[in-house]
Design a protein around this motif. Structure first.
Motif, PDB file in Angstrom:
ATOM      1  N   ALA A 293      52.384  -9.276   5.610  1.00 27.29           N
ATOM      2  CA  ALA A 293      51.992  -8.179   6.491  1.00 27.29           C
ATOM      3  C   ALA A 293      51.502  -6.998   5.670  1.00 27.29           C
ATOM      4  CB  ALA A 293      53.172  -7.764   7.350  1.00 27.29           C
ATOM      5  N   THR A 294      50.572  -6.256   6.246  1.00 28.81           N
ATOM      6  CA  THR A 294      50.125  -5.031   5.585  1.00 28.81           C
ATOM      7  C   THR A 294      51.283  -4.044   5.527  1.00 28.81           C
ATOM      8  OG1 THR A 294      48.070  -5.450   6.722  1.00 28.81           O
ATOM      9  CG2 THR A 294      48.241  -3.363   5.544  1.00 28.81           C
ATOM     10  N   ALA A 295      52.048  -3.968   6.621  1.00 29.19           N
ATOM     11  CA  ALA A 295      53.272  -3.180   6.652  1.00 29.19           C
ATOM     12  C   ALA A 295      54.164  -3.795   7.712  1.00 29.19           C
ATOM     13  CB  ALA A 295      52.984  -1.722   6.986  1.00 29.19           C
ATOM     14  N   ALA A 296      55.463  -3.658   7.570  1.00 24.83           N
ATOM     15  CA  ALA A 296      56.394  -4.198   8.550  1.00 24.83           C
ATOM     16  C   ALA A 296      57.665  -3.374   8.528  1.00 24.83           C
ATOM     17  CB  ALA A 296      56.711  -5.661   8.240  1.00 24.83           C
ATOM     18  N   GLU A 297      58.202  -3.127   9.717  1.00 27.55           N
ATOM     19  CA  GLU A 297      59.423  -2.322   9.806  1.00 27.55           C
ATOM     20  C   GLU A 297      60.350  -2.891  10.857  1.00 27.55           C
ATOM     21  OE1 GLU A 297      57.707   1.522  10.672  1.00 27.55           O
ATOM     22  OE2 GLU A 297      56.555   1.236   8.843  1.00 27.55           O
ATOM     23  N   ALA A 298      61.632  -2.947  10.540  1.00 32.05           N
ATOM     24  CA  ALA A 298      62.631  -3.334  11.526  1.00 32.05           C
ATOM     25  C   ALA A 298      62.902  -2.125  12.425  1.00 32.05           C
ATOM     26  CB  ALA A 298      63.905  -3.782  10.834  1.00 32.05           C
ATOM     27  N   ALA A 299      63.496  -2.414  13.601  1.00 29.63           N
ATOM     28  CA  ALA A 299      63.673  -1.363  14.596  1.00 29.63           C
ATOM     29  C   ALA A 299      64.385  -0.136  14.033  1.00 29.63           C
ATOM     30  CB  ALA A 299      64.442  -1.915  15.795  1.00 29.63           C
ATOM     31  N   VAL A 300      65.430  -0.355  13.245  1.00 33.81           N
ATOM     32  CA  VAL A 300      66.224   0.776  12.761  1.00 33.81           C
ATOM     33  C   VAL A 300      65.458   1.633  11.754  1.00 33.81           C
ATOM     34  CG1 VAL A 300      68.533  -0.086  13.155  1.00 33.81           C
ATOM     35  CG2 VAL A 300      67.274  -0.837  11.135  1.00 33.81           C
ATOM     36  N   GLU A 301      64.443   1.052  11.128  1.00 31.33           N
ATOM     37  CA  GLU A 301      63.747   1.792  10.073  1.00 31.33           C
ATOM     38  C   GLU A 301      62.619   2.662  10.598  1.00 31.33           C
ATOM     39  OE1 GLU A 301      64.113  -1.768   6.757  1.00 31.33           O
ATOM     40  OE2 GLU A 301      62.356  -1.569   8.039  1.00 31.33           O
ATOM     41  N   ILE A 302      62.291   2.452  11.878  1.00 30.84           N
ATOM     42  CA  ILE A 302      61.104   3.134  12.381  1.00 30.84           C
ATOM     43  C   ILE A 302      61.366   4.616  12.583  1.00 30.84           C
ATOM     44  CG2 ILE A 302      59.557   3.311  14.367  1.00 30.84           C
ATOM     45  CD1 ILE A 302      59.844   0.242  14.582  1.00 30.84           C
ATOM     46  N   ASP A 303      60.468   5.412  12.099  1.00 31.85           N
ATOM     47  CA  ASP A 303      60.549   6.855  12.247  1.00 31.85           C
ATOM     48  C   ASP A 303      59.890   7.228  13.585  1.00 31.85           C
ATOM     49  OD1 ASP A 303      60.341   9.546  12.154  1.00 31.85           O
ATOM     50  OD2 ASP A 303      59.823   9.631  10.030  1.00 31.85           O
ATOM     51  N   VAL A 304      60.734   7.407  14.606  1.00 33.82           N
ATOM     52  CA  VAL A 304      60.206   7.571  15.970  1.00 33.82           C
ATOM     53  C   VAL A 304      59.359   8.844  16.072  1.00 33.82           C
ATOM     54  CG1 VAL A 304      60.813   7.792  18.398  1.00 33.82           C
ATOM     55  CG2 VAL A 304      62.174   6.343  16.903  1.00 33.82           C
ATOM     56  N   ILE A 305      59.840   9.900  15.430  1.00 35.04           N
ATOM     57  CA  ILE A 305      59.118  11.176  15.529  1.00 35.04           C
ATOM     58  C   ILE A 305      57.726  11.044  14.939  1.00 35.04           C
ATOM     59  CG2 ILE A 305      59.149  13.592  14.816  1.00 35.04           C
ATOM     60  CD1 ILE A 305      62.305  13.181  14.747  1.00 35.04           C
ATOM     61  N   ARG A 306      57.676  10.380  13.796  1.00 34.35           N
ATOM     62  CA  ARG A 306      56.391  10.215  13.139  1.00 34.35           C
ATOM     63  C   ARG A 306      55.461   9.328  13.966  1.00 34.35           C
ATOM     64  NH1 ARG A 306      55.478   7.404   7.486  1.00 34.35           N
ATOM     65  NH2 ARG A 306      53.315   7.113   8.049  1.00 34.35           N
ATOM     66  N   ALA A 307      56.044   8.270  14.520  1.00 34.63           N
ATOM     67  CA  ALA A 307      55.241   7.354  15.327  1.00 34.63           C
ATOM     68  C   ALA A 307      54.698   8.063  16.563  1.00 34.63           C
ATOM     69  CB  ALA A 307      56.078   6.139  15.729  1.00 34.63           C
ATOM     70  N   LYS A 308      55.548   8.933  17.169  1.00 30.59           N
ATOM     71  CA  LYS A 308      55.093   9.669  18.346  1.00 30.59           C
ATOM     72  C   LYS A 308      53.956  10.606  17.988  1.00 30.59           C
ATOM     73  CE  LYS A 308      58.782   9.638  21.704  1.00 30.59           C
ATOM     74  NZ  LYS A 308      60.147  10.099  21.929  1.00 30.59           N
ATOM     75  N   ALA A 309      54.132  11.289  16.860  1.00 32.13           N
ATOM     76  CA  ALA A 309      53.081  12.199  16.396  1.00 32.13           C
ATOM     77  C   ALA A 309      51.795  11.421  16.154  1.00 32.13           C
ATOM     78  CB  ALA A 309      53.525  12.906  15.127  1.00 32.13           C
ATOM     79  N   ALA A 310      51.951  10.237  15.567  1.00 30.88           N
ATOM     80  CA  ALA A 310      50.776   9.410  15.279  1.00 30.88           C
ATOM     81  C   ALA A 310      50.096   8.981  16.569  1.00 30.88           C
ATOM     82  CB  ALA A 310      51.192   8.186  14.465  1.00 30.88           C
ATOM     83  N   ARG A 311      50.923   8.695  17.596  1.00 31.26           N
ATOM     84  CA  ARG A 311      50.343   8.270  18.864  1.00 31.26           C
ATOM     85  C   ARG A 311      49.521   9.400  19.489  1.00 31.26           C
ATOM     86  NH1 ARG A 311      54.367   6.950  23.603  1.00 31.26           N
ATOM     87  NH2 ARG A 311      54.601   9.191  23.465  1.00 31.26           N
ATOM     88  N   GLU A 312      50.121  10.602  19.466  1.00 31.68           N
ATOM     89  CA  GLU A 312      49.398  11.734  20.045  1.00 31.68           C
ATOM     90  C   GLU A 312      48.098  12.015  19.303  1.00 31.68           C
ATOM     91  OE1 GLU A 312      52.306  14.867  20.214  1.00 31.68           O
ATOM     92  OE2 GLU A 312      53.452  13.595  21.575  1.00 31.68           O
ATOM     93  N   ARG A 313      48.197  11.941  17.978  1.00 31.78           N
ATOM     94  CA  ARG A 313      47.019  12.208  17.151  1.00 31.78           C
ATOM     95  C   ARG A 313      45.919  11.191  17.473  1.00 31.78           C
ATOM     96  NH1 ARG A 313      49.628  12.537  12.363  1.00 31.78           N
ATOM     97  NH2 ARG A 313      49.150  10.383  11.897  1.00 31.78           N
ATOM     98  N   ALA A 314      46.351   9.925  17.564  1.00 30.77           N
ATOM     99  CA  ALA A 314      45.377   8.868  17.818  1.00 30.77           C
ATOM    100  C   ALA A 314      44.750   9.021  19.198  1.00 30.77           C
ATOM    101  CB  ALA A 314      46.050   7.505  17.679  1.00 30.77           C
ATOM    102  N   GLU A 315      45.575   9.409  20.171  1.00 32.16           N
ATOM    103  CA  GLU A 315      45.042   9.575  21.531  1.00 32.16           C
ATOM    104  C   GLU A 315      44.022  10.702  21.582  1.00 32.16           C
ATOM    105  OE1 GLU A 315      48.648   9.974  23.673  1.00 32.16           O
ATOM    106  OE2 GLU A 315      48.680   7.865  24.293  1.00 32.16           O
TER     107      GLU A 315
END
Lengths: 290, 133
Positions: free
Chosen positions: B80-102
Motif C-alpha cells: 500500500a502507498t499508505a495504510a492505517e489501522a483504526a486506532v492510528e487514524i488522526d481524526v482531526i487531521r482527516a476531517k481537516a483534509a476532507r474540508e480542504r478537499a471539498e
C-alpha cells in the motif's frame, strides 16, 4: 623551539576542536540510528515490490508494449541522477560519489554520448556548478528526511525524460550501504528497466489478474522507479551518517594524539627552562666562591 | 490445505500488519474481493478504501490508500502507498483534509486540480469511515 605560551595555546585549541568533533560524532551516531531504522522499515516493501515486478515481468513475451521496458535502438543521450550528501565533514564520502560520477560522464562522452545531470544533494550541485557538464536539475535537502513523495517527484521527472526521448537511458549513482564501516559509490541503470527475473523465473505461477496483466504492469513500472530512487536515497542517507561518524571518530582520536605530543613538547620546554635557570644559579654560585 | 491465511500489509514507511487471519476482504480496483484459505493465485490493483480481516471472533479494519495485492499459497501481501489501522487514524487531521478537499473540489477549474482534490477527498473519507466506526 616554540615558547611555552605558544605551545600552551595550541594545546587549548586542539582540545576545543576535539570537543567539537566528539559532539559531531555523537550527533552522527544518533542520526545514523534513526536513518538505519527508517531504511529497515522500508526494506520489506522494496523486497516485495521487486518480487512483484519479477513475477509480472517474467510472463511478458513482448516487451515492446511497455515503453519503460524497451531499450532504445540508439543511445545518444543519457541522464544521470547523482545522489550526494548536503553537507561535508564526512570523510571521503562525497568525493567518492563525485569521482564515480566524473568517471561515468567521461566514459560516456568518450563514446560520443551526451550526458545530462540531475543532482540530488548540495555537494553535487556545488561541484558541478562550474564544470562543463549539462546540469538539468538540482535538488537539495532530500536526505534530512527521506520521503516517498520526493522519490516520486524525482522518479516521475526521470520517466518523463525517458518517455519524451530526451534521455535514452537513465542511471543513478548513489552510495551503496554495505555496513557501518563500508559504503560504496554504485552505479545502477534505472531505465529501461531490466527486471531481476533470475530468482524464480522458472516457476511462473498461473495468476488471475485484475484489471489485466498489461494494465497492472503498466501501472506498476513507474512505481518501481520510485522504489528504486527511494531506496538509493535511504542508502545514501545512512551512508552519510555512518561516514561522518567514522570521520569524526578519527578526528577525535587524532586530536588526542596531538594533545599528547604537544604536552610532551610543553613539558620538555618547561624542563629545559628550569635546567637553564639552575645552571645560571650554579654558575653564579661557583663564580662567587672564587 | 491450511485453514488460515497469512496477511502482510507493507508501506514504504513501515510494516503495518503481519498476522495469521481467517479471512481478508480488500478493496480491489474493480470491486471488493474476499480471500479465504485456498484462494487461487491472484494479483490486483487496489483503490483507496477499507480493508477488513477477521481473526477468530475479532475483526479489524485498515484504511488502505491504494496499492497492490497479491494472493499466493494462502499468503496475502498488500503493498500500500499508505495504510492505517483504526486506532492510528488522526481524526482531526482527516476531517481537516476532507474540508480542504471539498473546498478545492468546489473551486477547482482545470481537470488536474479536480482529480487531485477528488483523490484527497477519497483518502479522507476512507480514513474517517474507519475511524468513526
Amino acid at each position: 623551539m616554540a615558547t611555552l605560551r605558544d605551545v600552551k595555546r595550541k594545546i587549548e585549541a586542539v582540545k576545543k576542536t576535539s570537543q567539537i568533533t566528539k559532539a559531531m560524532n555523537m550527533v552522527a551516531a544518533s542520526k545514523l540510528r534513526t536513518a538505519q531504522q527508517n531504511m529497515e522499515k522500508f526494506h520489506p516493501y522494496a523486497l516485495k515490490f521487486r518480487e512483484f515486478i519479477g513475477r509480472l515481468a517474467a510472463g511478458v513475451e513482448d516487451t515492446k508494449a511497455y515503453s519503460l521496458l524497451t531499450p532504445k535502438e540508439e543511445v545518444k543521450s543519457v541522464e544521470l541522477l547523482l545522489i550526494t550528501a548536503d553537507r561535508g565533514l564526512c570523510g571521503s564520502f562525497n568525493t567518492n560519489l563525485l569521482v564515480a560520477a566524473e568517471r561515468f560522464i567521461r566514459a560516456k562522452k568518450a563514446e560520443g554520448i551526451e550526458v545530462s545531470l540531475v543532482n540530488a544533494g548540495r555537494k553535487a550541485k556545488d561541484y558541478f556548478r562550474r564544470r562543463p557538464v549539462k546540469v538539468r536539475d538540482s535538488y537539495t535537502g532530500l536526505l534530512n528526511k527521506v520521503a516517498y513523495e520526493d522519490a516520486r517527484r524525482i522518479g516521475g521527472d526521470l520517466i518523463d525524460q525517458f518517455e519524451t526521448g530526451s534521455a535514452d537511458e537513465v542511471y543513478v549513482i548513489y552510495s551503496h550501504f554495505i555496513n557501518i564501516a563500508k559504503q560504496q559509490a554504485s552505479l545502477v541503470k534505472l531505465l529501461p528497466i531490466t527486471p531481476a527475473a533470475g530468482e524464480e523465473g522458472a516457476t511462473p505461477f498461473e495468476y488471475l489478474f485484475e484489471p489485466s496483466h498489461q494494465a497492472l504492469l503498466t501501472d506498476l513500472l513507474p512505481n518501481y522507479i520510485y522504489v528504486q530512487v527511494l531506496e538509493s536515497l535511504y542508502q545514501t542517507s545512512v551512508g552519510e551518517h555512518a561516514s561522518r561518524m567514522a570521520a569524526m571518530e578519527n578526528a577525535t582520536s587524532n586530536c588526542k594524539e596531538l594533545v599528547k605530543t604537544l604536552t610532551l613538547t610543553y613539558n620538555k620546554a618547561r624542563q629545559a627552562g628550569i635546567t637553564k635557570e639552575l645552571m645560571d644559579i650554579v654558575g653564579g654560585a661557583e663564580a662567587l666562591k672564587k | 490445505m491450511a485453514d488460515k491465511i497469512i496477511l502482510e500489509i507493507v508501506t514504504p514507511e513501515r510494516k503495518v500488519v503481519s498476522e495469521t487471519v481467517d479471512i481478508v476482504v480488500a478493496p480491489g480496483e474493480m470491486g471488493e474481493f474476499g480471500v479465504l484459505p485456498g484462494h487461487i493465485a491472484f494479483l490486483c490493483k487496489l483503490r483507496v478504501g477499507e480493508l477488513r480481516y477477521r481473526q477468530g471472533a475479532a475483526s479489524h479494519q485498515i484504511a488502505v490508500m491504494g496499492g497492490y495485492a497479491e494472493v499466493l499459497n494462502n499468503q496475502v501481501t498488500i503493498l500500500a502507498t499508505a495504510a492505517e489501522a483504526a486506532v492510528e487514524i488522526d481524526v482531526i487531521r482527516a476531517k481537516a483534509a476532507r474540508e480542504r478537499a471539498e473546498r478545492r473540489l468546489a473551486e477547482s477549474k482545470d481537470k488536474f486540480d479536480f482529480v487531485r482534490a477528488q483523490a484527497a477527498l477519497q483518502r479522507a473519507l476512507a480514513r474517517l469511515k474507519i475511524a468513526e466506526r
